[in-house]
Design an enzyme around this catalytic site. Structure first.
Site, PDB file in Angstrom:
ATOM      1  N   GLY A 137      41.467  41.696  36.652  1.00 30.40           N
ATOM      2  CA  GLY A 137      40.989  42.423  37.420  1.00 30.40           C
ATOM      3  C   GLY A 137      39.535  42.887  37.028  1.00 30.40           C
ATOM      4  N   GLU A 138      39.219  42.989  35.671  1.00 33.10           N
ATOM      5  CA  GLU A 138      38.015  43.581  35.387  1.00 33.10           C
ATOM      6  C   GLU A 138      36.857  42.255  35.114  1.00 33.10           C
ATOM      7  OE1 GLU A 138      38.551  46.616  32.561  1.00 33.10           O
ATOM      8  OE2 GLU A 138      40.690  47.183  33.389  1.00 33.10           O
ATOM      9  N   MET A 139      36.787  41.870  33.681  1.00 32.36           N
ATOM     10  CA  MET A 139      35.772  40.938  33.433  1.00 32.36           C
ATOM     11  C   MET A 139      36.356  39.592  33.717  1.00 32.36           C
ATOM     12  SD  MET A 139      34.291  43.220  30.455  1.00 32.36           S
ATOM     13  CE  MET A 139      32.621  42.518  30.057  1.00 32.36           C
TER      14      MET A 139
END
Lengths: 332, 332
Positions: free
Chosen positions: B125-127
């Site tokens: 969900g981030e990088m």
């Protein structure tokens, strides 16, 4: 003490700009001039704005997101990421040395940097904001208001002041003193034999007809696919979108080759991943010439000699929002 | 000349750190110590990595995207934007002074900065990358390989080296010399009467029970909603996600109040837009106390005195990718 000072002065003179016997060479490419900063306070304000994601609807995208000054003034993506992760229609051109171009954007639809700067802020596919909302945000931030007042003599902000400041910062983003510029200024040792052979080939085979001037490009609009048509999935039709003329279809501003080692991937659709690929395609499509592997290597060695001194500056610290600042709407 | 030098030396002594008659005050909050950089080369390498979006799958998101050092080490959004514009589950905590916290993340699931640094890279969900792919990218970039070799003595990169370097940079991100710290060191004039009244109230009414130590927080995990439950749409359950214990539901690491003027919006869900709102809610939910408007203003004046010197450094120039570097996949 006097003697020491004199020695020091002599030392400084000796360490000054090198002067070569033969002087500047007479070539179709000229060295990048150092930036002339006419208004340092305006450029400093523009730097803050360039790095400020609050000019976007999401509060997440700044000018530097797609024109990243850590990465040659580009995002190094085929095409850019806009608000809500929209896929941009075109490769983000470098902001470095962009003041030397005859116009801005691939299709030249903005006359200058000031006109360009307003575009992405209000483009629904990019920063997805409006000029009015962006001004509302900035006007609510006392740190900005006082800085605008110092620079422009008024505390009532408008988009003209914002784009003036961003353009003033961007005008400082030049990259002098590349190895090739050192050679242009007369230093015979600045280029390898391979890079020099590449430059001769670049001139003799016709690349320089379009990639000329201090920016090795940015001086004209040219058709992409002169000898053979360029095959692309891109919807971009180039200059025709501005002029409405059929003759301008697939005509684009010739991109600068300055710092081209840093501004991958290449072409308006970003489909050429490497310099070798770009040189090969340009030779065939624009010049009807198939370069040998050795020739491609020579031209690439020349192109890599175009990487200049990157702009060096302190990361700006942005003035904080206040209780009156409208909140960003990243998911709204 | 000798006399001039002596005068200069006296001038420098006079301009040195102020020494006050009364000396440091005995308070439950201590001044932020200046950063001790044990390995400057490693911190420099870590700075590049912190700013490098090639540690993400998209090539667009860097550590600095959500811990923006132009904006108090945060993104100033309720919750963060991740790969493909995913809405993050939690407010991005500031990276500033984070080395002073007992653990990292709101739920403390990482013991230290090194362990934290690996998290977002591999979080879908981030990088949205993997450690293996990130290492593959870095290993293909000669400018990085030689710098890793200089710092770590080996040219075969691994994720431990990457997170060591990022943590070394983050350890430099402290913000000393806030007005409150100047007051703590004995300068009676560093705080306004209102801010001083706010600090007294902050101590007397119990805020300092959790927000203590040099970071005014970061020393313990505490339940959000002691006297009354906290109403939130957030799915975050806090420390219970780490310990599995029901008693730890809605228990979070107490956030630092350092630079809190810059790290809006507030709480783990980012739902408090202003300091006034945050103080009011904290008073009622944690202390069972309804602060008057005047009291809120005093505490807010104190909180604003916690803004320290922001880290100042040159924007790093990143080493370019090569033909061997795997291309980012922003839309893949």
């Amino acid at each position: 003490m006097k003697m020491t000072l004199t020695s020091l002065a002599v030392g400084l003179l000796l360490a000054g700009p090198a002067v070569y016997a033969q002087g500047p060479r007479n070539e179709p490419v000229q060295p990048i001039p150092a930036a002339e900063v006419s208004d340092a306070a305006m450029a400093e304000l523009g730097k803050k704005l360039f790095f400020d994601p609050r000019l976007s609807r999401s509060g997440f995208i700044s000018c530097n997101s797609c024109h990243n000054l850590s990465m040659g003034g580009t995002d190094n993506l085929k095409t850019s990421i806009g608000h809500n992760w929209q896929q941009g229609p075109i490769n983000s051109p470098t902001v470095l040395n962009s003041s030397l171009n005859l116009a801005q954007f691939w299709d030249g639809r903005a006359a200058d940097l000031k006109e360009q700067a307003g575009g992405p802020i209000a483009n629904p596919g990019e920063m997805a904001f409006t000029h009015e909302l962006a001004i509302g945000v900035l006007q609510s931030i006392p740190g900005y208001v006082s800085e605008f007042e110092t620079v422009f003599g008024q505390s009532e902000l408008d988009i003209d002041m914002v784009t003036d400041a961003i353009a003033a910062f961007e005008e400082t983003l030049v990259t002098p003193d590349s190895p090739f510029d050192q050679w242009l200024k007369g230093d015979d040792n600045a280029l390898s034999a391979q890079a020099l052979a590449g430059y001769q080939l670049f001139k003799q085979s016709g690349c320089v007809a379009c990639h000329n001037g201090p920016n090795l490009g940015g001086t004209s609009f040219q058709k992409m696919g002169v000898v053979e048509p360029y095959q692309s999935d891109s919807d971009a039709i180039g200059r025709a979108a501005v002029t409405g003329k059929d003759a301008d279809r697939f005509t684009f501003k010739v991109p600068t080759l300055r710092n081209v080692e840093l501004t991958y991937p290449y072409f308006h659709d970003g489909e050429a991943a490497t310099l070798e690929e770009a040189v090969d395609i340009m030779g065939r499509l624009q010049l009807g010439r198939v370069y040998s592997n050795q020739e491609v290597s020579q031209i690439v060695a020349f192109l890599k000699s175009l990487t200049g001194e990157q702009p060096r500056f302190e990361l700006p610290i942005l003035p904080p929002s206040t209780n009156q600042t409208p909140a960003p709407e990243p998911f709204g």
